[in-house]
Write a protein that holds these residues in place. Structure first.
Motif, mmCIF file in Angstrom:
data_model
loop_
_atom_site.group_PDB
_atom_site.id
_atom_site.type_symbol
_atom_site.label_atom_id
_atom_site.label_comp_id
_atom_site.label_asym_id
_atom_site.label_seq_id
_atom_site.Cartn_x
_atom_site.Cartn_y
_atom_site.Cartn_z
ATOM 1 N N GLY A 102 0.423 -0.991 0.243
ATOM 2 C CA GLY A 102 0.478 -0.150 -0.279
ATOM 3 C C GLY A 102 0.625 1.080 -0.038
ATOM 4 N N SER A 103 1.986 1.539 0.806
ATOM 5 C CA SER A 103 2.689 2.280 0.783
ATOM 6 C C SER A 103 3.462 2.784 -0.868
ATOM 7 C CB SER A 103 3.647 2.328 1.932
ATOM 8 O OG SER A 103 3.424 2.333 2.897
ATOM 9 N N ILE A 104 4.198 1.943 -1.106
ATOM 10 C CA ILE A 104 4.208 1.351 -2.797
ATOM 11 C C ILE A 104 3.175 2.583 -3.597
ATOM 12 C CG2 ILE A 104 4.703 0.206 -4.710
ATOM 13 C CD1 ILE A 104 6.883 -2.012 -2.507
ATOM 14 N N GLN A 105 2.321 1.886 -3.712
ATOM 15 C CA GLN A 105 1.264 3.147 -4.416
ATOM 16 C C GLN A 105 1.204 3.920 -4.418
ATOM 17 O OE1 GLN A 105 -2.651 0.633 -3.592
ATOM 18 N NE2 GLN A 105 -1.719 -1.745 -5.057
ATOM 19 N N ALA A 106 1.033 4.680 -2.718
ATOM 20 C CA ALA A 106 0.447 5.579 -2.329
ATOM 21 C C ALA A 106 2.559 6.559 -2.798
ATOM 22 C CB ALA A 106 0.671 5.463 -1.278
ATOM 23 N N ALA A 107 3.586 6.120 -3.467
ATOM 24 C CA ALA A 107 4.434 6.679 -3.127
ATOM 25 C C ALA A 107 4.834 6.560 -4.604
ATOM 26 C CB ALA A 107 5.706 5.396 -3.086
ATOM 27 N N GLU A 108 3.987 5.806 -5.525
ATOM 28 C CA GLU A 108 4.000 5.476 -6.987
ATOM 29 C C GLU A 108 2.726 7.188 -7.307
ATOM 30 O OE1 GLU A 108 2.599 1.771 -7.939
ATOM 31 O OE2 GLU A 108 4.767 1.631 -7.993
ATOM 32 N N ALA A 109 2.053 7.784 -6.597
ATOM 33 C CA ALA A 109 0.768 7.987 -7.032
ATOM 34 C C ALA A 109 1.467 9.473 -6.895
ATOM 35 C CB ALA A 109 -0.014 8.521 -6.106
ATOM 36 N N GLN A 110 2.374 9.588 -5.926
ATOM 37 C CA GLN A 110 3.421 11.103 -4.588
ATOM 38 C C GLN A 110 4.410 11.502 -6.013
ATOM 39 O OE1 GLN A 110 2.000 13.483 -2.555
ATOM 40 N NE2 GLN A 110 3.793 14.465 -2.877
ATOM 41 N N ARG A 111 4.752 10.493 -6.665
ATOM 42 C CA ARG A 111 5.784 10.488 -7.843
ATOM 43 C C ARG A 111 5.422 11.247 -8.874
ATOM 44 N NH1 ARG A 111 7.862 5.423 -10.790
ATOM 45 N NH2 ARG A 111 5.950 5.185 -11.353
ATOM 46 N N ASP A 112 4.215 10.466 -10.001
ATOM 47 C CA ASP A 112 2.784 10.872 -10.673
ATOM 48 C C ASP A 112 3.265 12.367 -10.622
ATOM 49 O OD1 ASP A 112 4.032 8.135 -11.443
ATOM 50 O OD2 ASP A 112 1.366 7.293 -11.230
ATOM 51 N N LEU A 113 3.101 12.601 -9.656
ATOM 52 C CA LEU A 113 1.822 14.551 -9.588
ATOM 53 C C LEU A 113 3.415 15.596 -8.952
ATOM 54 C CD1 LEU A 113 -0.045 16.281 -8.985
ATOM 55 C CD2 LEU A 113 0.089 15.562 -5.584
ATOM 56 N N ALA A 114 5.019 14.501 -8.615
ATOM 57 C CA ALA A 114 5.571 15.168 -8.589
ATOM 58 C C ALA A 114 6.076 15.236 -9.900
ATOM 59 C CB ALA A 114 6.226 15.203 -7.834
ATOM 60 N N VAL A 115 5.475 14.104 -11.443
ATOM 61 C CA VAL A 115 6.175 14.527 -12.403
ATOM 62 C C VAL A 115 5.474 14.905 -13.392
ATOM 63 C CG1 VAL A 115 6.636 13.662 -14.299
ATOM 64 C CG2 VAL A 115 7.617 12.772 -12.319
ATOM 65 N N LEU A 116 3.797 15.573 -12.877
ATOM 66 C CA LEU A 116 3.462 16.592 -13.263
ATOM 67 C C LEU A 116 3.664 18.314 -13.219
ATOM 68 C CD1 LEU A 116 -0.410 14.300 -13.095
ATOM 69 C CD2 LEU A 116 1.023 14.874 -15.566
ATOM 70 N N GLU A 117 3.780 18.486 -11.879
ATOM 71 C CA GLU A 117 4.528 19.553 -11.471
ATOM 72 C C GLU A 117 4.998 20.288 -12.055
ATOM 73 O OE1 GLU A 117 2.534 21.865 -9.853
ATOM 74 O OE2 GLU A 117 1.243 20.164 -8.472
ATOM 75 N N ARG A 118 6.428 19.333 -12.021
ATOM 76 C CA ARG A 118 7.485 19.494 -13.155
ATOM 77 C C ARG A 118 7.617 20.031 -14.657
ATOM 78 N NH1 ARG A 118 11.874 14.639 -14.087
ATOM 79 N NH2 ARG A 118 10.180 14.441 -15.590
ATOM 80 N N ASP A 119 7.138 18.941 -15.120
ATOM 81 C CA ASP A 119 6.580 19.383 -16.156
ATOM 82 C C ASP A 119 5.719 20.507 -16.580
ATOM 83 O OD1 ASP A 119 8.162 17.436 -16.912
ATOM 84 O OD2 ASP A 119 6.242 15.701 -17.223
#
Length: 368
Positions: A102-119
């Motif tokens: 579960g923590s990995i799934q949350a971390a993957e979502a957080q990473r995807d959001l960070a990538v969108l913010e960076r782009d």
């Protein structure tokens, strides 16, 4: 006295004399046992004392803590590699894996959001809408999210490993000893050995060889006096011969200072588990190539100040003292290098009753 009575008395006297002469003659001819000198395969050998050593032997231990749910073997049972021996309760370890997933799934979502913010920040910096500092911050958040994901995946690997340790398995084929824990017992890394697993097939036999014997053997091999290689045989504690031969697979590179010996190890197939770990056995090292020699029974060889001799019985049953040269003795036979020919009979029993030149009543030795 009448004539018939005189004749009968004379006949009786002559018969008595004849019987006396016959008995005296029989007493003068000693009875002996003889055996022929024969060519046999009598390879050079040496007897040593060795001990059986298992090829593999380990104490099975628990690698995670928990209560035992099952013991899946019988004491003394043969098992194969991978067999589950003990089952430790795994509920807590499964829950730990699910939590990390579960923590990995949350971390993957957080990473995807960070990538969108960076782009998005990269697009805005192109129109000078935001500062470069905000772009740098967005890049840092992506790296932070990716690092957290790596950490969580490592934690999951550790949790998966702990979960797998709840199944305690056999690392190799072998025979199990006595278990020290039963169902319901709390076990863990500090519990100690749960059971011992021993591999008996193949199996080793280790034995010490004196350095002088080893050096002599190597010198004879180099000079061509003895062929290289040796067959290894065993005699079990009850005196029976082990049916399978072994091969030497290790010679130590150091000498035991207390005994001046070198440890040698031989490997044997042990399909029926006749050889058990720790058993004391007699080791027979025998040259591998056939060696035909002229030999006589060892008890036939006598010795005096002039050396070795045998008493030979010829075709006329007469005894002859024959000087011989004996190279060595083994398995109840003496190897004769000079003084005898194949087929000549030598006295093995009754030597003390004869002397050269007399006639004897010779009987062949049993099995001779």
């Amino acid at each position: 006295m009448t004539v018939p009575k005189v004749a009968f008395s004379a006949f009786s006297f002559l018969l008595a004399v004849a019987l006396s002469v016959s008995a005296a003659y029989a007493q003068q001819v000693p009875a002996v046992v003889v055996a022929p000198a024969r060519v046999v395969d009598l390879r050079e050998s040496v007897d040593l004392t060795g001990r059986v050593v298992a090829t593999q032997k380990v104490d099975i231990r628990a690698r995670v803590a928990g209560f035992l749910e099952a013991v899946n073997f019988r004491e003394g049972q043969k098992v194969t590699s991978g067999t589950v021996l003990y089952q430790v309760e795994d509920g807590a370890y499964r829950a730990a894996v699910q939590e990390i997933e579960g923590s990995i799934q949350a971390a993957e979502a957080q990473r995807d959001l960070a990538v969108l913010e960076r782009d998005r920040a990269k697009q805005l910096i192109a129109t000078n809408t935001i500062s470069q500092a905000k772009v740098d911050t967005a890049n840092a958040e992506v790296k932070k999210a990716e690092a957290e994901l790596v950490r969580l995946k490592g934690s999951k690997q550790s949790a998966d490993l702990n979960l797998s340790y709840t199944k305690i398995t056999a690392p190799f084929d072998g025979v199990l000893g006595l278990t020290t824990a039963d169902v319901g017992a709390l076990v863990g890394p500090d519990t100690g050995p749960l059971v011992t697993l021993t591999r008996l097939d193949p199996i080793y036999v280790e034995f010490p060889v004196s350095t002088s014997l080893l050096l002599t053997y190597r010198e004879r091999v180099q000079k061509g006096m003895t062929p290289g290689g040796a067959n290894v045989g065993l005699t079990l504690p009850n005196g029976t011969e082990y049916p399978l031969k072994g091969t030497i697979d290790f010679i130590a590179s150091n000498v035991a200072q207390g005994t001046d010996t070198v440890t040698v190890r031989a490997q044997f197939d042990n399909p029926n588990a006749l050889l058990l770990d720790g058993t004391l056995v007699r080791v027979i090292l025998e040259q591998s190539e056939k060696q035909d020699v002229l030999a006589v029974p060892q008890q036939a060889v006598q010795r005096d100040q002039q050396g070795a001799f045998v008493m030979v019985v010829d075709a006329a049953s007469k005894v002859e003292l024959r000087r011989i040269d004996v190279a060595r003795s083994a398995r109840g036979l003496s190897v004769v290098t000079e003084g005898l020919k194949e087929g000549e009979n030598v006295i093995t029993e009754g030597v003390g009753k004869v002397r050269p030149g007399i006639t004897v009543d010779a009987a062949p030795a049993t099995g001779g």
